[in-house]
Write a protein that holds these residues in place. Structure first.
Motif, PDB file in Angstrom:
ATOM      1  N   ASP A 106       1.221  -1.018  -0.032  1.00  0.00           N
ATOM      2  CA  ASP A 106      -0.431  -0.037   0.220  1.00  0.00           C
ATOM      3  C   ASP A 106       0.762   0.987   0.054  1.00  0.00           C
ATOM      4  O   ASP A 106       1.777   1.463   1.187  1.00  0.00           O
ATOM      5  CB  ASP A 106      -0.969   0.235   1.326  1.00  0.00           C
ATOM      6  N   PRO A 107       0.725   1.535  -0.918  1.00  0.00           N
ATOM      7  CA  PRO A 107       1.517   3.196  -0.966  1.00  0.00           C
ATOM      8  C   PRO A 107       1.331   3.832  -0.173  1.00  0.00           C
ATOM      9  O   PRO A 107       2.752   5.154   1.283  1.00  0.00           O
ATOM     10  CB  PRO A 107       1.214   3.606  -2.161  1.00  0.00           C
ATOM     11  N   ALA A 108       0.622   4.114   0.931  1.00  0.00           N
ATOM     12  CA  ALA A 108       0.640   5.214   2.015  1.00  0.00           C
ATOM     13  C   ALA A 108       0.759   4.761   3.205  1.00  0.00           C
ATOM     14  O   ALA A 108       1.463   5.006   3.751  1.00  0.00           O
ATOM     15  CB  ALA A 108      -1.302   4.769   2.189  1.00  0.00           C
ATOM     16  N   GLU A 109       1.422   3.186   3.091  1.00  0.00           N
ATOM     17  CA  GLU A 109       2.368   2.594   4.349  1.00  0.00           C
ATOM     18  C   GLU A 109       3.979   3.210   4.619  1.00  0.00           C
ATOM     19  O   GLU A 109       3.925   4.135   5.480  1.00  0.00           O
ATOM     20  CB  GLU A 109       2.646   1.154   3.849  1.00  0.00           C
ATOM     21  N   LEU A 110       4.349   4.238   2.688  1.00  0.00           N
ATOM     22  CA  LEU A 110       5.232   4.800   2.718  1.00  0.00           C
ATOM     23  C   LEU A 110       5.325   6.085   2.957  1.00  0.00           C
ATOM     24  O   LEU A 110       5.625   7.274   3.693  1.00  0.00           O
ATOM     25  CB  LEU A 110       6.450   4.178   1.313  1.00  0.00           C
ATOM     26  N   LEU A 111       4.440   6.420   2.469  1.00  0.00           N
ATOM     27  CA  LEU A 111       4.001   8.166   3.117  1.00  0.00           C
ATOM     28  C   LEU A 111       3.358   8.006   4.067  1.00  0.00           C
ATOM     29  O   LEU A 111       3.498  10.219   3.874  1.00  0.00           O
ATOM     30  CB  LEU A 111       2.758   8.050   1.070  1.00  0.00           C
ATOM     31  N   GLY A 112       3.634   7.473   4.618  1.00  0.00           N
ATOM     32  CA  GLY A 112       2.588   8.085   6.165  1.00  0.00           C
ATOM     33  C   GLY A 112       3.938   8.303   7.217  1.00  0.00           C
ATOM     34  O   GLY A 112       3.769   7.981   8.109  1.00  0.00           O
ATOM     35  N   LEU A 113       4.947   7.693   6.890  1.00  0.00           N
ATOM     36  CA  LEU A 113       6.308   7.837   7.251  1.00  0.00           C
ATOM     37  C   LEU A 113       6.796   8.980   7.623  1.00  0.00           C
ATOM     38  O   LEU A 113       6.464   9.922   6.633  1.00  0.00           O
ATOM     39  CB  LEU A 113       7.640   6.763   6.683  1.00  0.00           C
ATOM     40  N   GLY A 114       6.984   9.590   8.989  1.00  0.00           N
ATOM     41  CA  GLY A 114       7.560  10.968   9.078  1.00  0.00           C
ATOM     42  C   GLY A 114       6.798  11.684   9.641  1.00  0.00           C
ATOM     43  O   GLY A 114       5.224  11.840   8.682  1.00  0.00           O
ATOM     44  N   ARG A 115       6.810  13.130   9.902  1.00  0.00           N
ATOM     45  CA  ARG A 115       6.103  14.234   9.695  1.00  0.00           C
ATOM     46  C   ARG A 115       6.582  14.792   8.922  1.00  0.00           C
ATOM     47  O   ARG A 115       7.578  15.706   8.730  1.00  0.00           O
ATOM     48  CB  ARG A 115       6.546  14.633  11.728  1.00  0.00           C
ATOM     49  N   VAL A 116       4.900  15.104   8.624  1.00  0.00           N
ATOM     50  CA  VAL A 116       5.178  16.513   7.168  1.00  0.00           C
ATOM     51  C   VAL A 116       4.867  17.285   7.786  1.00  0.00           C
ATOM     52  O   VAL A 116       3.380  17.980   8.505  1.00  0.00           O
ATOM     53  CB  VAL A 116       3.989  15.342   6.418  1.00  0.00           C
ATOM     54  N   MET A 117       4.557  18.450   7.484  1.00  0.00           N
ATOM     55  CA  MET A 117       3.980  20.048   6.877  1.00  0.00           C
ATOM     56  C   MET A 117       3.304  19.872   5.647  1.00  0.00           C
ATOM     57  O   MET A 117       4.285  20.094   4.755  1.00  0.00           O
ATOM     58  CB  MET A 117       4.755  21.346   7.615  1.00  0.00           C
TER      59      MET A 117
END
Length: 291
Positions: A106-117
């Motif tokens: 699920d691409p969202a798994e990688l895109l959910g890593l880290g703190r993002v502004m």
């Protein structure tokens, strides 16, 4: 001092993960554009692609195959990458084969890593020994170094910041669809002619179909063709959602310094997900060379 990462796609998130594991302070800025390549990606990593001449030329002088595999292994230890059988149909030649390929579950798994502004960045500028990241919504942020992994927006940001446009990145549109059908498919890729692929896979309990058009412009006929291919394979489709994204494409991908305190990384094309680990390792090494 904080390290800034402009772009929250696969590469930006992988860089953030490296920084987090090293205990370094960072901040990721992402404009959450609906056409972002990573946000719309299927997360395919066909290892055989990285041995093909076209891909070798793209990464030649940037990574060796061993460096790519080391980065891929690092990434695979942190996100769910599934090895699944894929049916590959070459309609032009009338041939068919089945082989294993790697997919991000699920691409969202990688895109959910880290703190993002979630905010766009419209300019970078130097202030003594710092780089200022200017956002129109949230103001200025002072960083010791900045990594620009902003996809097709990379060169514009560098040019607007007076750093030139060294990468030569160009946009390439891709389209995709999510739908339901009577029976979930075996992962299937259909090549209708050179530089034209359709790939279908299970995705969050549904079916995801996407086209790869290596040569040609964005037009509605491509989407019509994708519908036709899906209907031929799976029969009646229901609850169809259509979306599109813009791949960043370079003749040769770029990972390097554009100033003593700014690093740019772009040009992953359709193989960008698999390169995220290697790109993040190279960026991490470059960050360590700064005075």
């Amino acid at each position: 001092m904080v390290i800034g990462v402009v772009g929250g796609g696969f590469w930006g998130r992988a860089v953030a993960l490296r920084l987090e594991e090293a205990g370094l302070e960072y901040r990721v800025f992402d404009d959450a554009a609906p056409t972002g390549a990573s946000r719309n990606a299927a997360g395919i990593c066909k290892l055989s692609w990285y041995r093909q001449e076209t891909v070798r030329k793209m990464i030649d002088g940037v990574f060796t195959y061993a460096e790519f595999m080391r980065g891929f292994s690092w990434l695979a230890d942190r996100v769910a990458i599934a090895k699944v059988p894929e049916r590959f149909v070459n309609a032009g030649r009338g041939t068919e084969k089945v082989h294993d390929d790697n997919y991000l579950a699920d691409p969202a798994e990688l895109l959910g890593l880290g703190r993002v502004m979630t905010t766009p960045v419209d300019k970078l500028y130097h202030d003594r020994n710092r780089v200022v990241v200017h956002t129109p919504d949230e103001g200025d942020f002072y960083c010791s170094q900045v990594v620009v992994a902003a996809g097709v927006g990379t060169d514009k940001l560098l040019a607007d910041s007076g750093l030139g446009a060294p990468t030569g990145v160009q946009p390439l549109w891709g389209r995709a669809m999510l739908f339901d059908c009577a029976e979930p498919p075996v992962c299937t890729t259909v090549m209708t002619r050179p530089y034209r692929h359709y790939t279908f896979r299970e995705f969050r309990g549904r079916v995801r179909g996407g086209d790869t058009v290596e040569r040609g412009e964005r037009n509605d006929k491509h989407m019509d063709d994708l519908f036709v291919a899906a209907a031929r394979l799976f029969g009646e489709l229901s609850d169809v959602t259509v979306f599109g994204g813009i791949r960043p494409v370079c003749r040769r991908m770029y990972v390097g310094r554009v100033s003593p305190q700014v690093i740019a990384a772009t040009g992953g094309h359709r193989v960008g997900f698999g390169l995220a680990g290697a790109v993040s390792e190279r960026v991490f090494e470059l960050l360590g060379t700064s005075p």
